[in-house]
Each structure stands twice: as C-alpha cells, then as structure tokens.
Write a protein that holds these residues in place. Structure first.
Motif, PDB file in Angstrom:
ATOM      1  N   LEU A 196       0.858  -1.224   0.293  1.00 49.15           N
ATOM      2  CA  LEU A 196       0.235  -0.010   0.185  1.00 49.15           C
ATOM      3  C   LEU A 196       0.921   0.979   0.144  1.00 49.15           C
ATOM      4  N   GLU A 197       0.558   2.261  -0.445  1.00 51.12           N
ATOM      5  CA  GLU A 197       1.115   3.698  -0.719  1.00 51.12           C
ATOM      6  C   GLU A 197       0.925   4.346   0.016  1.00 51.12           C
TER       7      GLU A 197
ATOM      8  N   ARG B 121       4.602   9.504  -1.280  1.00 49.17           N
ATOM      9  CA  ARG B 121       3.752   8.877  -2.299  1.00 49.17           C
ATOM     10  C   ARG B 121       4.872   8.921  -2.666  1.00 49.17           C
TER      11      ARG B 121
ATOM     12  N   PRO C  50      -1.587   7.367   1.857  1.00 49.90           N
ATOM     13  CA  PRO C  50      -2.503   8.586   0.928  1.00 49.90           C
ATOM     14  C   PRO C  50      -2.676   9.303   1.197  1.00 49.90           C
TER      15      PRO C  50
ATOM     16  N   HIS D 191      -9.516  -3.970  -0.361  1.00 56.12           N
ATOM     17  CA  HIS D 191      -8.485  -4.161  -1.740  1.00 56.12           C
ATOM     18  C   HIS D 191      -9.635  -5.099  -2.697  1.00 56.12           C
TER      19      HIS D 191
ATOM     20  N   SER E 162      -8.257   3.356  -8.365  1.00 50.57           N
ATOM     21  CA  SER E 162      -6.532   3.035  -9.172  1.00 50.57           C
ATOM     22  C   SER E 162      -6.244   4.204  -7.415  1.00 50.57           C
ATOM     23  N   THR E 163      -4.741   3.191  -7.823  1.00 51.65           N
ATOM     24  CA  THR E 163      -3.827   4.155  -7.005  1.00 51.65           C
ATOM     25  C   THR E 163      -3.138   5.377  -7.622  1.00 51.65           C
TER      26      THR E 163
ATOM     27  N   PRO F 201      -4.590   4.286  -1.434  1.00 53.53           N
ATOM     28  CA  PRO F 201      -3.134   3.427  -1.846  1.00 53.53           C
ATOM     29  C   PRO F 201      -3.301   2.336  -2.074  1.00 53.53           C
ATOM     30  N   CYS F 202      -3.889   1.733  -3.230  1.00 55.24           N
ATOM     31  CA  CYS F 202      -3.904   0.749  -3.465  1.00 55.24           C
ATOM     32  C   CYS F 202      -5.247   0.738  -4.594  1.00 55.24           C
TER      33      CYS F 202
END
Length: 167
Positions: free
Chosen positions: A16-17, A154, A19, A76, A109-110, A56-57
């Motif tokens: 996960l990035e 990010r 957010p 997710h 989307s991410t 984040p995903c």
C-alpha cells in the motif's frame, strides 16, 4: 489416484502506498486511545502536509462517513479492508472542510484522489489533523502486516505491506 500433487497457492504480498503526504507516525503517537491502543487494528498515522487523501491501492470504496465525511473504508481486490480516518475528533466538524471525490461503491486506482480536506478548518477548530490508516483486526486472509520506517511520501514506495495467508 493419478499422482497429481495439489498445488499450494503462494502467499501474496500487498503493498500500500501512503495515502497522504506528510510525516509518518506510529499509532502510539496518535492522541486518541481508540487508535493508539491498537484495539481497532494495526496501522500507522500521518501528520499531513496537504489536504488530500489518495487511494493507496486499487480497490473499491466500501463506505464514506455520510455526514462527517472525515473517514472512509477502502477494500483491496483481495478483500482486505483499510480505514483512513482524517484527523482526531474531526467528526465534530460535521463535514465542514471535507470534500469526498468518490462515493461508496466506486472502483478506484492507486493514486486517485478520494477525499480533499481543509487543514485550516481543522486547525481553527483546535483539532489534530493526524490521520490514522488502520488495517482492521479480524481479517482472516492476513498473515502479517509490516510498515516502512519514518517517511510518508507517495513517491517513496510502499507504506504498509500486508502478507496474505496461503489459500
């Protein structure tokens, strides 16, 4: 009977990035015992440097707090859910300064913007903008949850890594 071996599916890693842009904090640093005690689940928090939450995903928006607009639940594609809760006690703002960019049921989307919020409105109300990102307990697919170190940009790669159980 035919000598076919059952294939065991490999565990999957979900990365996960972050957010939000800002400074990463541990949950223990969150000034709210509902989060800092870890009773809601594992996670991290971010002290945001800008008022924008991004996905984040890839996933689906499961829920957005309808009246207060300060928190959302994202799922997710594997079914793993995460809570993004902007600020501490920001429910008291009753949505003032919060602008959702998506609705429940939307596929995202991410990096897609999910929510914009006004840091000044939060500060003027005397509230903290610290934003916990929680992987709620009770998700049987999760084997472990790991975190990156002390930054939350990010552009820096994974923020939270979730290892799924073999299925």
């Amino acid at each position: 009977m035919f000598g076919f071996a059952k294939k065991k599916k490999a565990a999957r890693l979900i990365e996960l990035e972050a957010p939000l842009k800002g400074k990463m904090l541990t949950l223990e640093e969150v000034p709210d015992p509902a989060f800092s005690s870890g009773t809601m689940g594992k996670g991290r928090a971010i002290l945001p440097s800008e008022g924008k939450v991004t996905a984040p995903c890839p996933g689906t928006v499961v829920h957005i707090m309808e009246k207060s607009k300060h928190a959302l639940l994202l799922e997710h594609e594997t079914g793993i859910q995460m809570l993004i809760h902007v600020g501490i006690e920001t429910v008291s703002l009753k949505g003032e300064g919060f602008h959702p960019c998506v609705s429940a049921g939307d596929k995202v989307s991410t990096g897609q913007t999910l929510l914009e919020f006004d840091l000044e409105v939060i500060a003027n109300a005397g509230l903290s903008p610290i934003t916990p990102i929680i992987i709620p307990d009770g998700q049987d697919l999760i084997e472990s949850v790991e975190f990156t170190d002390d930054t939350a940009s990010r552009a820096s790669g994974p923020f939270i890594c979730i290892l799924l159980r073999n299925q």
